[in-house]
Design a protein around this motif. Sequence first.
Motif, PDB file in Angstrom:
ATOM      1  N   ASP A  87       0.869  -1.175   0.000  1.00  0.00           N
ATOM      2  CA  ASP A  87       0.000   0.000   0.000  1.00  0.00           C
ATOM      3  C   ASP A  87       0.910   1.231   0.000  1.00  0.00           C
ATOM      4  O   ASP A  87       1.718   1.419   0.910  1.00  0.00           O
ATOM      5  N   ILE A  88       0.813   2.060  -1.042  1.00  0.00           N
ATOM      6  CA  ILE A  88       1.674   3.247  -1.124  1.00  0.00           C
ATOM      7  C   ILE A  88       0.838   4.529  -1.125  1.00  0.00           C
ATOM      8  O   ILE A  88       1.243   5.559  -1.661  1.00  0.00           O
ATOM      9  N   SER A  89      -0.333   4.470  -0.506  1.00  0.00           N
ATOM     10  CA  SER A  89      -1.186   5.659  -0.383  1.00  0.00           C
ATOM     11  C   SER A  89      -0.579   6.640   0.620  1.00  0.00           C
ATOM     12  O   SER A  89       0.360   6.316   1.361  1.00  0.00           O
ATOM     13  N   SER A  90      -1.135   7.839   0.678  1.00  0.00           N
ATOM     14  CA  SER A  90      -0.565   8.907   1.510  1.00  0.00           C
ATOM     15  C   SER A  90      -0.530   8.551   2.995  1.00  0.00           C
ATOM     16  O   SER A  90       0.382   8.961   3.720  1.00  0.00           O
ATOM     17  N   SER A  91      -1.514   7.778   3.456  1.00  0.00           N
ATOM     18  CA  SER A  91      -1.538   7.450   4.887  1.00  0.00           C
ATOM     19  C   SER A  91      -0.333   6.614   5.296  1.00  0.00           C
ATOM     20  O   SER A  91       0.046   6.590   6.478  1.00  0.00           O
ATOM     21  N   LEU A 133       2.163  -2.635  -6.319  1.00  0.00           N
ATOM     22  CA  LEU A 133       2.059  -1.375  -5.573  1.00  0.00           C
ATOM     23  C   LEU A 133       0.703  -0.760  -5.881  1.00  0.00           C
ATOM     24  O   LEU A 133       0.286  -0.699  -7.037  1.00  0.00           O
ATOM     25  N   PHE A 134       0.011  -0.284  -4.846  1.00  0.00           N
ATOM     26  CA  PHE A 134      -1.298   0.320  -5.088  1.00  0.00           C
ATOM     27  C   PHE A 134      -1.543   1.488  -4.151  1.00  0.00           C
ATOM     28  O   PHE A 134      -1.003   1.573  -3.059  1.00  0.00           O
ATOM     29  N   SER A 135      -2.373   2.389  -4.613  1.00  0.00           N
ATOM     30  CA  SER A 135      -2.937   3.470  -3.776  1.00  0.00           C
ATOM     31  C   SER A 135      -4.421   3.507  -4.134  1.00  0.00           C
ATOM     32  O   SER A 135      -5.169   2.619  -3.742  1.00  0.00           O
ATOM     33  N   GLY A 136      -4.841   4.515  -4.918  1.00  0.00           N
ATOM     34  CA  GLY A 136      -6.220   4.524  -5.387  1.00  0.00           C
ATOM     35  C   GLY A 136      -6.465   3.495  -6.476  1.00  0.00           C
ATOM     36  O   GLY A 136      -7.595   3.115  -6.750  1.00  0.00           O
ATOM     37  N   SER A 137      -5.378   3.065  -7.118  1.00  0.00           N
ATOM     38  CA  SER A 137      -5.427   2.033  -8.147  1.00  0.00           C
ATOM     39  C   SER A 137      -4.074   1.322  -8.139  1.00  0.00           C
ATOM     40  O   SER A 137      -3.156   1.705  -7.419  1.00  0.00           O
ATOM     41  N   ILE A 138      -3.937   0.291  -8.942  1.00  0.00           N
ATOM     42  CA  ILE A 138      -2.659  -0.414  -9.022  1.00  0.00           C
ATOM     43  C   ILE A 138      -1.672   0.445  -9.800  1.00  0.00           C
ATOM     44  O   ILE A 138      -1.937   0.857 -10.930  1.00  0.00           O
ATOM     45  N   GLU A 139      -0.532   0.717  -9.208  1.00  0.00           N
ATOM     46  CA  GLU A 139       0.481   1.555  -9.855  1.00  0.00           C
ATOM     47  C   GLU A 139       1.627   0.734 -10.443  1.00  0.00           C
ATOM     48  O   GLU A 139       2.366   1.216 -11.295  1.00  0.00           O
ATOM     49  N   GLN A 140       1.788  -0.489  -9.955  1.00  0.00           N
ATOM     50  CA  GLN A 140       2.843  -1.370 -10.468  1.00  0.00           C
ATOM     51  C   GLN A 140       2.429  -2.805 -10.190  1.00  0.00           C
ATOM     52  O   GLN A 140       1.907  -3.105  -9.110  1.00  0.00           O
ATOM     53  N   HIS A 141       2.635  -3.665 -11.154  1.00  0.00           N
ATOM     54  CA  HIS A 141       2.391  -5.095 -10.912  1.00  0.00           C
ATOM     55  C   HIS A 141       3.352  -5.890 -11.774  1.00  0.00           C
ATOM     56  O   HIS A 141       3.378  -5.730 -12.994  1.00  0.00           O
ATOM     57  N   THR A 169       0.629  16.412  -2.030  1.00  0.00           N
ATOM     58  CA  THR A 169       0.222  15.213  -2.759  1.00  0.00           C
ATOM     59  C   THR A 169      -0.710  14.374  -1.890  1.00  0.00           C
ATOM     60  O   THR A 169      -0.400  14.087  -0.736  1.00  0.00           O
ATOM     61  N   GLN A 170      -1.843  14.014  -2.443  1.00  0.00           N
ATOM     62  CA  GLN A 170      -2.812  13.205  -1.702  1.00  0.00           C
ATOM     63  C   GLN A 170      -3.161  11.973  -2.531  1.00  0.00           C
ATOM     64  O   GLN A 170      -3.882  12.048  -3.514  1.00  0.00           O
ATOM     65  N   LYS A 171      -2.595  10.837  -2.108  1.00  0.00           N
ATOM     66  CA  LYS A 171      -2.835   9.568  -2.791  1.00  0.00           C
ATOM     67  C   LYS A 171      -3.800   8.749  -1.942  1.00  0.00           C
ATOM     68  O   LYS A 171      -3.433   8.241  -0.889  1.00  0.00           O
ATOM     69  N   LYS A 172      -5.040   8.659  -2.375  1.00  0.00           N
ATOM     70  CA  LYS A 172      -6.058   7.974  -1.600  1.00  0.00           C
ATOM     71  C   LYS A 172      -5.891   6.452  -1.694  1.00  0.00           C
ATOM     72  O   LYS A 172      -5.269   5.934  -2.611  1.00  0.00           O
ATOM     73  N   THR A 173      -6.482   5.768  -0.726  1.00  0.00           N
ATOM     74  CA  THR A 173      -6.391   4.311  -0.661  1.00  0.00           C
ATOM     75  C   THR A 173      -7.651   3.674  -1.236  1.00  0.00           C
ATOM     76  O   THR A 173      -8.758   4.113  -0.949  1.00  0.00           O
ATOM     77  N   SER A 174      -7.434   2.615  -2.018  1.00  0.00           N
ATOM     78  CA  SER A 174      -8.554   1.762  -2.412  1.00  0.00           C
ATOM     79  C   SER A 174      -8.096   0.315  -2.253  1.00  0.00           C
ATOM     80  O   SER A 174      -7.810  -0.379  -3.238  1.00  0.00           O
ATOM     81  N   VAL A 175      -7.981  -0.107  -0.998  1.00  0.00           N
ATOM     82  CA  VAL A 175      -7.528  -1.466  -0.711  1.00  0.00           C
ATOM     83  C   VAL A 175      -8.446  -2.474  -1.379  1.00  0.00           C
ATOM     84  O   VAL A 175      -8.002  -3.447  -1.992  1.00  0.00           O
ATOM     85  N   ASP A 177     -10.596  -2.359  -4.084  1.00  0.00           N
ATOM     86  CA  ASP A 177     -10.482  -2.511  -5.536  1.00  0.00           C
ATOM     87  C   ASP A 177      -9.137  -3.114  -5.926  1.00  0.00           C
ATOM     88  O   ASP A 177      -9.062  -3.972  -6.819  1.00  0.00           O
ATOM     89  N   ALA A 178      -8.068  -2.666  -5.256  1.00  0.00           N
ATOM     90  CA  ALA A 178      -6.730  -3.139  -5.598  1.00  0.00           C
ATOM     91  C   ALA A 178      -6.584  -4.631  -5.339  1.00  0.00           C
ATOM     92  O   ALA A 178      -6.054  -5.371  -6.183  1.00  0.00           O
ATOM     93  N   LEU A 179      -7.062  -5.097  -4.185  1.00  0.00           N
ATOM     94  CA  LEU A 179      -6.910  -6.513  -3.863  1.00  0.00           C
ATOM     95  C   LEU A 179      -7.728  -7.392  -4.802  1.00  0.00           C
ATOM     96  O   LEU A 179      -7.287  -8.470  -5.206  1.00  0.00           O
ATOM     97  N   HIS A 180      -8.942  -6.941  -5.149  1.00  0.00           N
ATOM     98  CA  HIS A 180      -9.743  -7.697  -6.121  1.00  0.00           C
ATOM     99  C   HIS A 180      -8.986  -7.818  -7.449  1.00  0.00           C
ATOM    100  O   HIS A 180      -8.913  -8.908  -8.044  1.00  0.00           O
ATOM    101  N   GLU A 181      -8.427  -6.696  -7.913  1.00  0.00           N
ATOM    102  CA  GLU A 181      -7.754  -6.692  -9.214  1.00  0.00           C
ATOM    103  C   GLU A 181      -6.476  -7.519  -9.184  1.00  0.00           C
ATOM    104  O   GLU A 181      -6.193  -8.278 -10.116  1.00  0.00           O
ATOM    105  N   ILE A 182      -5.710  -7.387  -8.107  1.00  0.00           N
ATOM    106  CA  ILE A 182      -4.463  -8.155  -8.004  1.00  0.00           C
ATOM    107  C   ILE A 182      -4.761  -9.644  -7.912  1.00  0.00           C
ATOM    108  O   ILE A 182      -4.069 -10.476  -8.504  1.00  0.00           O
ATOM    109  N   ALA A 183      -5.823 -10.005  -7.181  1.00  0.00           N
ATOM    110  CA  ALA A 183      -6.210 -11.419  -7.075  1.00  0.00           C
ATOM    111  C   ALA A 183      -6.474 -12.020  -8.458  1.00  0.00           C
ATOM    112  O   ALA A 183      -6.145 -13.181  -8.715  1.00  0.00           O
ATOM    113  N   GLU A 184      -7.054 -11.224  -9.341  1.00  0.00           N
ATOM    114  CA  GLU A 184      -7.337 -11.708 -10.695  1.00  0.00           C
ATOM    115  C   GLU A 184      -6.074 -11.826 -11.536  1.00  0.00           C
ATOM    116  O   GLU A 184      -6.023 -12.592 -12.503  1.00  0.00           O
TER     117      GLU A 184
END
Length: 311
Positions: A87-91, A133-141, A169-175, A177-184
């Motif tokens: 998770d590479i979001s701002s938090s 790597l993900f924040s609001g979306s997958i940034e690297q796979h 810079t504000q990178k929001k989290t979408s755990v 959506d990211a996990l669903h997409e990475i699982a696929e």
Amino acid sequence: MVYTIDHNRIQQFGSLEFIAKQVVEGFIVGLHKSPFHGFSVEFAEHRLYNAGESIKHIDWKLYGRTDKLFVKRYEEETNLRCQLILDISSSMYFPVKDNISITNPNKITFSVYAAAALIYLLKKQRDAFGLSLFSGSIEQHTPCKSSSVHQKFLYGELEKLLKPLPPNTQKKTSVTDALHEIAEKIHKRSLVIIFSDMLETATTQDQLFSALQHMRHNKHEVILFHVVDKSKELDFEYENRPYKFIDLEEGTEIKLTPNEVKELYTKKVRSYKDELKIKCGQYRIEFIEVDINQGFEQLLLPYLLKREKLF
């Protein structure tokens, strides 16, 4: 059980690969002095001998030192596929402070060094590894590979994350959506290791738990390292004076005195953590709370224990 890592030595060097090597080797030295002495992690090019197979490749010198039978392992052998998800979001850039380093980390810095150490261990044990790597979306796979070229590429991608985020810079989290997409995207059965503070605001808890369950549905083994600054985020240990708290992902601000909200805050945050832990248990996901101020042993040992069970 306490392991010693010479932080003063390793912080003199900038190479993430060098630091990962030192972290792992320091951990292994401590492991040998602990009740877990006997782990075969140091035998990178060996595996335990299985009764009934040919004795042709047994390392007798190693047997003389350990009184255990190990078989020499060859370059083409790969035992495990491991996808590391960060998770590479701002938090994850909390806490915000000067002079971030391996000995004074924020959550993202701690996670980067931890992931680099695991990659070093995986490579050492002839395992294949990938990075998401993900924040609001997958940034690297990347898919799982075991080559040295792939290892160096991943270290390069991780090193980029050690730089502070640009101001505002504000990178929001979408755990979810990211996990669903990475699982696929992970087509072969793998060990999936997630580094995240699991601060998800855009979806319900049920949706978040559904995303975690998706990983298990695809037959992956999953470890969730819940990365926190325990004193600040869970225990809310601040001086009793006025503060201005800023949401790193939304930019909203609130002024308050910590003691006014501490009891309610700690109750709610622990309730969320407990529910997350219970759900992970139901889905047979290994939930491990990792305090960024307590070193890397707290995650390297669980990884080795999981690997021993799998192989």
